[in-house]
Motif scaffolding. Structure first.
Motif, PDB file in Angstrom:
ATOM      1  N   TYR A 154     -15.164 -20.532  13.911  1.00  0.00           N
ATOM      2  CA  TYR A 154     -15.986 -21.562  14.559  1.00  0.00           C
ATOM      3  C   TYR A 154     -16.769 -22.366  13.524  1.00  0.00           C
ATOM      4  N   LEU A 155     -17.405 -21.679  12.582  1.00  0.00           N
ATOM      5  CA  LEU A 155     -18.250 -22.360  11.608  1.00  0.00           C
ATOM      6  C   LEU A 155     -17.443 -23.262  10.682  1.00  0.00           C
ATOM      7  N   THR A 156     -16.192 -22.897  10.413  1.00  0.00           N
ATOM      8  CA  THR A 156     -15.349 -23.739   9.571  1.00  0.00           C
ATOM      9  C   THR A 156     -15.201 -25.128  10.185  1.00  0.00           C
ATOM     10  N   GLY A 157     -14.943 -25.159  11.491  1.00  0.00           N
ATOM     11  CA  GLY A 157     -14.845 -26.453  12.159  1.00  0.00           C
ATOM     12  C   GLY A 157     -16.194 -27.113  12.366  1.00  0.00           C
ATOM     13  N   GLU A 158     -17.177 -26.340  12.782  1.00  0.00           N
ATOM     14  CA  GLU A 158     -18.501 -26.876  13.110  1.00  0.00           C
ATOM     15  C   GLU A 158     -19.203 -27.472  11.893  1.00  0.00           C
ATOM     16  N   MET A 159     -19.006 -26.849  10.729  1.00  0.00           N
ATOM     17  CA  MET A 159     -19.705 -27.281   9.521  1.00  0.00           C
ATOM     18  C   MET A 159     -18.835 -28.213   8.658  1.00  0.00           C
ATOM     19  N   ASN A 160     -17.744 -28.717   9.248  1.00  0.00           N
ATOM     20  CA  ASN A 160     -16.866 -29.676   8.577  1.00  0.00           C
ATOM     21  C   ASN A 160     -16.352 -29.166   7.231  1.00  0.00           C
ATOM     22  N   ALA A 161     -16.040 -27.886   7.188  1.00  0.00           N
ATOM     23  CA  ALA A 161     -15.435 -27.318   5.984  1.00  0.00           C
ATOM     24  C   ALA A 161     -13.935 -27.606   5.996  1.00  0.00           C
ATOM     25  N   ASP A 162     -13.314 -27.459   4.851  1.00  0.00           N
ATOM     26  CA  ASP A 162     -11.881 -27.705   4.728  1.00  0.00           C
ATOM     27  C   ASP A 162     -11.066 -26.430   4.847  1.00  0.00           C
ATOM     28  N   LEU A 163     -11.746 -25.285   4.746  1.00  0.00           N
ATOM     29  CA  LEU A 163     -11.054 -24.001   4.737  1.00  0.00           C
ATOM     30  C   LEU A 163     -12.034 -22.911   5.137  1.00  0.00           C
ATOM     31  N   GLY A 164     -11.537 -21.913   5.852  1.00  0.00           N
ATOM     32  CA  GLY A 164     -12.330 -20.727   6.152  1.00  0.00           C
ATOM     33  C   GLY A 164     -11.611 -19.507   5.635  1.00  0.00           C
ATOM     34  N   VAL A 165     -12.372 -18.544   5.126  1.00  0.00           N
ATOM     35  CA  VAL A 165     -11.794 -17.295   4.630  1.00  0.00           C
ATOM     36  C   VAL A 165     -12.587 -16.129   5.196  1.00  0.00           C
ATOM     37  N   MET A 166     -11.886 -15.152   5.768  1.00  0.00           N
ATOM     38  CA  MET A 166     -12.510 -13.957   6.307  1.00  0.00           C
ATOM     39  C   MET A 166     -11.958 -12.735   5.608  1.00  0.00           C
ATOM     40  N   LEU A 167     -12.849 -11.876   5.131  1.00  0.00           N
ATOM     41  CA  LEU A 167     -12.475 -10.613   4.513  1.00  0.00           C
ATOM     42  C   LEU A 167     -12.658  -9.506   5.549  1.00  0.00           C
ATOM     43  N   SER A 168     -11.555  -9.003   6.082  1.00  0.00           N
ATOM     44  CA  SER A 168     -11.626  -7.964   7.103  1.00  0.00           C
ATOM     45  C   SER A 168     -10.258  -7.355   7.334  1.00  0.00           C
ATOM     46  N   ALA A 169     -10.251  -6.070   7.684  1.00  0.00           N
ATOM     47  CA  ALA A 169      -9.025  -5.422   8.156  1.00  0.00           C
ATOM     48  C   ALA A 169      -9.159  -5.102   9.640  1.00  0.00           C
ATOM     49  N   SER A 170     -10.048  -5.840  10.323  1.00  0.00           N
ATOM     50  CA  SER A 170     -10.159  -5.778  11.780  1.00  0.00           C
ATOM     51  C   SER A 170     -10.394  -4.356  12.271  1.00  0.00           C
ATOM     52  N   HIS A 171      -9.450  -3.803  13.042  1.00  0.00           N
ATOM     53  CA  HIS A 171      -9.604  -2.482  13.644  1.00  0.00           C
ATOM     54  C   HIS A 171      -9.149  -1.362  12.721  1.00  0.00           C
ATOM     55  N   ASN A 172      -8.617  -1.681  11.546  1.00  0.00           N
ATOM     56  CA  ASN A 172      -8.123  -0.668  10.626  1.00  0.00           C
ATOM     57  C   ASN A 172      -9.269   0.192  10.079  1.00  0.00           C
ATOM     58  N   PRO A 173      -8.956   1.369   9.533  1.00  0.00           N
ATOM     59  CA  PRO A 173     -10.008   2.226   8.973  1.00  0.00           C
ATOM     60  C   PRO A 173     -10.685   1.594   7.770  1.00  0.00           C
ATOM     61  N   MET A 174     -11.829   2.176   7.391  1.00  0.00           N
ATOM     62  CA  MET A 174     -12.692   1.600   6.367  1.00  0.00           C
ATOM     63  C   MET A 174     -11.987   1.362   5.047  1.00  0.00           C
ATOM     64  N   GLN A 175     -11.058   2.237   4.664  1.00  0.00           N
ATOM     65  CA  GLN A 175     -10.441   2.111   3.340  1.00  0.00           C
ATOM     66  C   GLN A 175      -9.506   0.918   3.214  1.00  0.00           C
ATOM     67  N   ASP A 176      -9.135   0.310   4.339  1.00  0.00           N
ATOM     68  CA  ASP A 176      -8.311  -0.901   4.307  1.00  0.00           C
ATOM     69  C   ASP A 176      -9.187  -2.151   4.239  1.00  0.00           C
ATOM     70  N   ASN A 177      -8.581  -3.247   3.821  1.00  0.00           N
ATOM     71  CA  ASN A 177      -9.241  -4.536   3.949  1.00  0.00           C
ATOM     72  C   ASN A 177      -8.167  -5.618   3.987  1.00  0.00           C
ATOM     73  N   GLY A 178      -8.594  -6.836   4.276  1.00  0.00           N
ATOM     74  CA  GLY A 178      -7.639  -7.922   4.399  1.00  0.00           C
ATOM     75  C   GLY A 178      -8.284  -9.258   4.131  1.00  0.00           C
ATOM     76  N   ILE A 179      -7.435 -10.264   3.976  1.00  0.00           N
ATOM     77  CA  ILE A 179      -7.889 -11.627   3.705  1.00  0.00           C
ATOM     78  C   ILE A 179      -7.128 -12.550   4.641  1.00  0.00           C
ATOM     79  N   LYS A 180      -7.854 -13.296   5.450  1.00  0.00           N
ATOM     80  CA  LYS A 180      -7.207 -14.253   6.343  1.00  0.00           C
ATOM     81  C   LYS A 180      -7.849 -15.623   6.162  1.00  0.00           C
ATOM     82  N   PHE A 181      -7.053 -16.654   6.370  1.00  0.00           N
ATOM     83  CA  PHE A 181      -7.493 -18.030   6.148  1.00  0.00           C
ATOM     84  C   PHE A 181      -7.463 -18.821   7.453  1.00  0.00           C
ATOM     85  N   PHE A 182      -8.377 -19.791   7.539  1.00  0.00           N
ATOM     86  CA  PHE A 182      -8.417 -20.728   8.662  1.00  0.00           C
ATOM     87  C   PHE A 182      -8.369 -22.148   8.119  1.00  0.00           C
ATOM     88  N   ASP A 183      -7.721 -23.035   8.884  1.00  0.00           N
ATOM     89  CA  ASP A 183      -7.702 -24.432   8.472  1.00  0.00           C
ATOM     90  C   ASP A 183      -9.015 -25.111   8.849  1.00  0.00           C
TER      91      ASP A 183
END
Length: 448
Positions: free
Chosen positions: A88-117
């Motif tokens: 939401y903030l990527t669009g609301e704040m007129n950014a060109d890209l959003g990046v989230m560091l998370s492995a969602s529902h996975n256990p703590m030892q995992d992690n992930g990187i996802k991008f938003f336009d």
């Protein structure tokens, strides 16, 4: 060669599969793709970066911010926030890209990187592949005033909470609700949003320490939330996963209300209000047959997609649908969000409860479920799941045994190293028996 990106970004064991070096290289690759596509205005492109509270997110977020800034991108670090908040903030704040560091529902030892336009949508496969292709290439590094700057926005949480609360039509005043935050990214914003909407909130699982995310709390372990709902004599319970893009609920009797029932209830609400676009609910192949039957009875069409909220959203965007989701609790309300949003879903589910003035158990009874069993089979070669002839024959035998009274779905997970076996049948006993037999077949045929 397999793709670097899976169905929900790049995900794996933190500091082994998902390393600081990989995070930095991905960020640089994303910056270069942005520049090549010309998708920014002004001297520097801008990016929003957020994370969930798992410990590895601290160094991975730092690496992403460093990579982006080194490639000339100005970074706004919003800290610990849900994935849908970053979108939401990527669009609301007129950014060109959003990046989230998370492995969602996975256990703590995992992690992930996802991008938003720039509009807050997950990137298309071809754009992700372009990012992967640009990793490790030679490039001319900006110097002086051309490097990016990194700042923080402490008010980002309020911008997001204000937005989702404003989408609710009915006050939650008078409702007592248990909220399980999975010790995750919604530990602050989840309870805050429900309180601002008028609910009395009992909070559990909201003490993140970087190590306890998703552990025995949250949408993948909803029984604790359900028990607390009964114990506190609450009208309902809601439970989020680590990055709060999922919501699973409980009725007042402690019965778990899954994503199928939630999106079914919300589809009915939109249909009554005349806002269910094209009179259609979008589901995945994992959704219970009972949901489709319930929609058919009310003359609501259903469309199925592959598993993954990104595929649900692609179908919604392609055909202008407004409600969709997954049994796992990813619910997409495209009038208000560009991705699955657990807190938004909870607000709208509870708003529907306030509107109808009935018990949650009565509301959920409109969406029956056929007996269903699912087993996640670990330690097998999931890459052969759809190609092994012996396993395919076992699935055909199971389907013949079920006949017209049920179905089988066997698929490799797109986010975890498991093969999922799901069986629906006329009775729970039959579903359990056939599902376990197929799980044993998976272990035998796909042994490592």
């Amino acid at each position: 060669m397999s793709r670097l990106f899976g169905t929900d970004g790049v995900r794996g064991l933190a500091n082994r599969d998902v390393t600081a070096e990989l995070a930095l290289d991905l960020a640089v690759g994303a910056a270069h793709v942005l520049a090549l596509r010309g998708e920014f205005s002004g001297p520097h492109p801008r990016a929003i970066v957020g994370r969930d509270p798992r410990a590895s997110g601290e160094f991975l977020s730092a690496a992403v911010c460093a990579g982006l800034a080194s490639a000339g991108v100005d970074v706004i670090d919003v800290g610990v926030l849900p994935t849908p908040a970053v979108a939401y903030l990527t669009g609301e704040m007129n950014a060109d890209l959003g990046v989230m560091l998370s492995a969602s529902h996975n256990p703590m030892q995992d992690n992930g990187i996802k991008f938003f336009d720039r509009h807050g949508y997950k990137l298309e496969d071809d754009v992700e592949d372009q990012i992967a292709a640009h990793m490790g290439e030679d490039w001319e590094r900006p110097i002086g005033a051309n490097v990016g700057r990194i700042t923080s926005d402490l008010d980002a949480v309020n911008k997001y909470v204000d937005h989702i609360v404003e989408t609710v039509n009915y006050s939650l005043s008078g409702l007592r609700v248990v909220v399980d935050c999975a010790h995750g990214a919604a530990s602050q914003v989840g309870p805050e949003a429900l309180r601002r909407a008028g609910a009395e909130v009992i909070v559990i699982g909201a003490e993140p320490d970087g190590l306890n995310i998703n552990y025995e709390y949250g949408a993948t372990a909803p029984r604790r939330m359900a028990a607390a709902t009964v114990g506190h004599m609450a009208h309902a319970g809601v439970s989020f996963d680590g990055d709060a893009d999922r919501c699973i609920a409980s009725d007042e009797e402690g019965n778990v209300v899954d994503g199928d029932k939630i999106m079914g209830m919300l589809a009915l609400a939109h249909a009554e209000a005349g806002t269910l676009k094209n009179n259609t609910l979008v589901t995945t192949v994992m959704s219970n047959l009972g949901l489709k039957l319930a929609m058919n009875e009310r003359n609501i069409d259903t469309v199925q997609t592959a598993v993954g909220d990104r595929y649900v959203l692609e179908e919604m965007r392609r055909n202008g649908f407004s409600v969709g989701g997954e049994q796992s609790g990813h619910v997409l309300l495209s009038d208000y969000s560009t991705t699955g949003d657990g807190v938004l879903t909870a607000l709208h589910l509870l708003s529907r409860l306030a509107e109808k003035r009935v018990k949650m158990s009565e509301l959920a009874s409109d969406i029956p479920s056929l007996p269903q069993t699912m087993i996640n089979v670990k330690d097998v070669d999931k890459s052969r799941a759809t190609a092994d002839e012996g396993l395919a024959a076992a699935v055909r035998r199971a389907e013949e045994q079920l006949g017209a009274t049920g179905r089988v779905l066997l698929r490799p997970s797109g986010t975890e190293p498991v093969v999922r076996v799901m069986v629906e049948a006329a009775t729970q006993e039959q579903a359990d028996e056939i599902c376990q037999a197929l799980a044993d077949d998976v272990k035998a045929f796909l042994a490592l």
